[in-house]
Motif scaffolding. Sequence first.
Motif, PDB file in Angstrom:
ATOM      1  N   HIS A 238       1.165  -0.872  -0.434  1.00 53.47           N
ATOM      2  CA  HIS A 238      -0.316   0.356  -0.095  1.00 53.47           C
ATOM      3  C   HIS A 238       0.669   1.568   0.073  1.00 53.47           C
ATOM      4  CE1 HIS A 238      -2.854  -2.938   1.447  1.00 53.47           C
ATOM      5  NE2 HIS A 238      -2.280  -3.788   2.119  1.00 53.47           N
ATOM      6  N   VAL A 239       0.573   2.921  -0.608  1.00 50.29           N
ATOM      7  CA  VAL A 239       1.427   3.066  -1.130  1.00 50.29           C
ATOM      8  C   VAL A 239       0.227   4.631  -0.843  1.00 50.29           C
ATOM      9  CG1 VAL A 239       2.741   5.199  -2.231  1.00 50.29           C
ATOM     10  CG2 VAL A 239       2.777   2.598  -2.354  1.00 50.29           C
ATOM     11  N   ALA A 240       0.947   5.036   0.170  1.00 46.54           N
ATOM     12  CA  ALA A 240      -0.128   6.903   0.884  1.00 46.54           C
ATOM     13  C   ALA A 240       0.338   7.849  -0.307  1.00 46.54           C
ATOM     14  CB  ALA A 240      -0.261   6.218   2.603  1.00 46.54           C
ATOM     15  N   ALA A 241      -0.222   8.258  -1.012  1.00 44.67           N
ATOM     16  CA  ALA A 241       0.439   9.289  -1.467  1.00 44.67           C
ATOM     17  C   ALA A 241       0.130  10.554  -0.869  1.00 44.67           C
ATOM     18  CB  ALA A 241      -0.756   9.329  -3.074  1.00 44.67           C
ATOM     19  N   PRO A 242       0.805  11.725  -1.474  1.00 45.13           N
ATOM     20  CA  PRO A 242       0.460  13.076  -0.377  1.00 45.13           C
ATOM     21  C   PRO A 242      -0.182  13.279  -0.287  1.00 45.13           C
ATOM     22  CG  PRO A 242       2.579  13.060  -2.245  1.00 45.13           C
ATOM     23  CD  PRO A 242       1.664  12.190  -2.104  1.00 45.13           C
ATOM     24  N   GLU A 243      -1.725  13.813  -1.828  1.00 43.49           N
ATOM     25  CA  GLU A 243      -2.750  14.184  -1.084  1.00 43.49           C
ATOM     26  C   GLU A 243      -3.300  13.697   0.136  1.00 43.49           C
ATOM     27  OE1 GLU A 243      -0.969  12.905  -3.734  1.00 43.49           O
ATOM     28  OE2 GLU A 243      -1.655  14.406  -5.466  1.00 43.49           O
ATOM     29  N   LEU A 244      -3.370  12.061  -0.122  1.00 43.54           N
ATOM     30  CA  LEU A 244      -4.124  10.950   1.224  1.00 43.54           C
ATOM     31  C   LEU A 244      -3.795  11.157   2.216  1.00 43.54           C
ATOM     32  CD1 LEU A 244      -5.984   8.540   1.696  1.00 43.54           C
ATOM     33  CD2 LEU A 244      -4.199   7.113   1.979  1.00 43.54           C
ATOM     34  N   LEU A 245      -2.079  11.759   2.379  1.00 44.06           N
ATOM     35  CA  LEU A 245      -2.309  12.607   3.822  1.00 44.06           C
ATOM     36  C   LEU A 245      -2.871  14.142   3.798  1.00 44.06           C
ATOM     37  CD1 LEU A 245       2.299  11.533   3.523  1.00 44.06           C
ATOM     38  CD2 LEU A 245      -0.348  10.747   4.719  1.00 44.06           C
ATOM     39  N   TRP A 246      -2.151  14.816   2.987  1.00 44.76           N
ATOM     40  CA  TRP A 246      -3.345  15.551   3.635  1.00 44.76           C
ATOM     41  C   TRP A 246      -4.767  15.961   3.632  1.00 44.76           C
ATOM     42  CZ3 TRP A 246      -6.854  18.400   0.984  1.00 44.76           C
ATOM     43  CH2 TRP A 246      -7.907  19.619   0.998  1.00 44.76           C
ATOM     44  N   GLN A 247      -5.251  15.336   3.146  1.00 43.93           N
ATOM     45  CA  GLN A 247      -6.827  15.241   3.827  1.00 43.93           C
ATOM     46  C   GLN A 247      -6.984  14.404   4.883  1.00 43.93           C
ATOM     47  OE1 GLN A 247      -9.118  12.191   1.136  1.00 43.93           O
ATOM     48  NE2 GLN A 247      -8.246  13.191  -0.913  1.00 43.93           N
ATOM     49  N   ALA A 248      -6.010  13.298   5.678  1.00 45.68           N
ATOM     50  CA  ALA A 248      -6.172  13.289   6.886  1.00 45.68           C
ATOM     51  C   ALA A 248      -5.112  14.204   8.126  1.00 45.68           C
ATOM     52  CB  ALA A 248      -4.974  11.758   7.245  1.00 45.68           C
ATOM     53  N   GLN A 250      -6.366  16.935   7.091  1.00 43.72           N
ATOM     54  CA  GLN A 250      -7.766  17.698   8.093  1.00 43.72           C
ATOM     55  C   GLN A 250      -8.760  16.708   8.234  1.00 43.72           C
ATOM     56  OE1 GLN A 250      -7.436  21.719   6.559  1.00 43.72           O
ATOM     57  NE2 GLN A 250      -5.533  20.384   5.692  1.00 43.72           N
ATOM     58  N   SER A 251      -8.751  16.118   8.592  1.00 50.41           N
ATOM     59  CA  SER A 251      -9.505  14.832   9.286  1.00 50.41           C
ATOM     60  C   SER A 251     -10.050  15.625  10.961  1.00 50.41           C
ATOM     61  CB  SER A 251      -9.200  13.486   9.675  1.00 50.41           C
ATOM     62  OG  SER A 251      -8.042  13.665  10.742  1.00 50.41           O
ATOM     63  N   THR A 252      -9.587  16.692  11.516  1.00 49.26           N
ATOM     64  CA  THR A 252     -10.226  17.134  12.624  1.00 49.26           C
ATOM     65  C   THR A 252     -10.223  19.099  12.347  1.00 49.26           C
ATOM     66  OG1 THR A 252      -7.435  16.234  13.928  1.00 49.26           O
ATOM     67  CG2 THR A 252     -10.110  14.489  14.175  1.00 49.26           C
ATOM     68  N   THR A 253     -10.007  18.779  11.269  1.00 46.00           N
ATOM     69  CA  THR A 253      -9.589  20.903  11.032  1.00 46.00           C
ATOM     70  C   THR A 253     -11.095  21.408  12.275  1.00 46.00           C
ATOM     71  OG1 THR A 253      -9.312  20.791   8.624  1.00 46.00           O
ATOM     72  CG2 THR A 253      -9.634  22.093   9.341  1.00 46.00           C
ATOM     73  N   THR A 254     -10.815  22.474  12.645  1.00 52.93           N
ATOM     74  CA  THR A 254     -11.557  23.024  13.178  1.00 52.93           C
ATOM     75  C   THR A 254     -12.472  23.993  12.452  1.00 52.93           C
ATOM     76  OG1 THR A 254     -10.278  24.711  13.827  1.00 52.93           O
ATOM     77  CG2 THR A 254     -10.196  23.135  15.714  1.00 52.93           C
ATOM     78  N   GLY A 255     -13.554  24.021  12.868  1.00 49.63           N
ATOM     79  CA  GLY A 255     -14.619  25.017  12.598  1.00 49.63           C
ATOM     80  C   GLY A 255     -15.850  24.310  11.857  1.00 49.63           C
ATOM     81  N   GLN A 256     -15.303  22.614  11.105  1.00 48.44           N
ATOM     82  CA  GLN A 256     -16.430  22.053  10.429  1.00 48.44           C
ATOM     83  C   GLN A 256     -17.566  21.422  11.594  1.00 48.44           C
ATOM     84  OE1 GLN A 256     -13.424  18.772   8.639  1.00 48.44           O
ATOM     85  NE2 GLN A 256     -13.689  20.057   6.821  1.00 48.44           N
ATOM     86  N   SER A 257     -18.533  21.545  10.671  1.00 52.85           N
ATOM     87  CA  SER A 257     -19.554  20.407  11.386  1.00 52.85           C
ATOM     88  C   SER A 257     -19.350  19.047  11.678  1.00 52.85           C
ATOM     89  CB  SER A 257     -20.433  20.417  11.135  1.00 52.85           C
ATOM     90  OG  SER A 257     -20.499  19.945   9.306  1.00 52.85           O
ATOM     91  N   ALA A 258     -19.564  18.585  12.356  1.00 51.18           N
ATOM     92  CA  ALA A 258     -20.018  17.378  12.707  1.00 51.18           C
ATOM     93  C   ALA A 258     -19.603  16.488  11.595  1.00 51.18           C
ATOM     94  CB  ALA A 258     -20.876  16.325  13.631  1.00 51.18           C
ATOM     95  N   GLY A 259     -20.684  16.661  10.132  1.00 46.86           N
ATOM     96  CA  GLY A 259     -21.054  15.953   9.498  1.00 46.86           C
ATOM     97  C   GLY A 259     -20.643  15.620   8.274  1.00 46.86           C
TER      98      GLY A 259
END
Length: 296
Positions: A238-248, A250-259
């Motif tokens: 498995h290869v985790a690309a930079p875009e996937l790590l960027w999404q990771a 942002q996974s708990t970015t403040t200001g986002q709703s729970a949904g």
Amino acid sequence: MSSTPCPSRSTLPVGHPLQALPASLHPPAFAQLARPRLLVAGAAGVLGSEVLRRLVGSGRFAHTEVLVSEPMATGLPAVGIALAAPLPIEHWPARPQPAHTGLVMFEPPRLYYGRERTLWTPTPEQLPALARWLKRCGVQTLVIVVPHASGRLPDALKRGLANLDEQAVVALGFERVLLVRSARKAEAPAVSGLLEKTADWMLSTLKYMIPASEQPVRPSKLAEFVDAALRVLPPGTHVAAPELLWQAGQSTTTGQSAGQARNMHSLVQAWLAGRHNPTQNSAPDSTPPLHRSSPD
């Protein structure tokens, strides 16, 4: 004088203390599964410290060994040291107790931390030899955090094997291999003089042209991603690309709703579920190109 007969175990009410007594005299029917052991090469730097802290704190590993260049005390009951011999890696003896999971990182130590100067950190050129040694130590799951310059990794290499060294590692036959392609933060060059400082300032503006999805991710988020991936990683490469790590990141970015917010576990699950889809951030094939069989 009559004595009161002792009730049989079958007539005792449910939950009676005498019911639990016979069961306590027999061993359990199923033994608890032993926790795996972890072997870490390259625990220095901010990233190494964060990953080691998170994996050790997870409690999923029975013991963790860290490669060091000279003897040192850890102070933690579940963490030990593995002394790297001053010999080529090919001549290193295997560890006395086999390890199930191996972790390799290349971040150099922070020299102003005395403890990190004793940690052994590999170089990218040592990866094939180090992987062979880890295989001799019994490692079945191998995680490699591969750094690269921001915005300089070709698209063709983001989701596949980048060079012959990585192909050689995969060909060793590990049950699981995870390559984490993490963008590293550029080091500030040492400049002196007005002209050099002016040129450095002008070139520094180019960093704003790099997409946000290819910017370095916080070490704490990379550590969280590695921990989450190790929990559910299926067999294969498995290869985790930079875009996937960027999404990771942002996974708990403040200001986002729970949904809107996606936790790390759901992100990893979605990535693994679509790893054979070329639009997803994963290796399209678990077999290195040099070892694929030709069609009949």
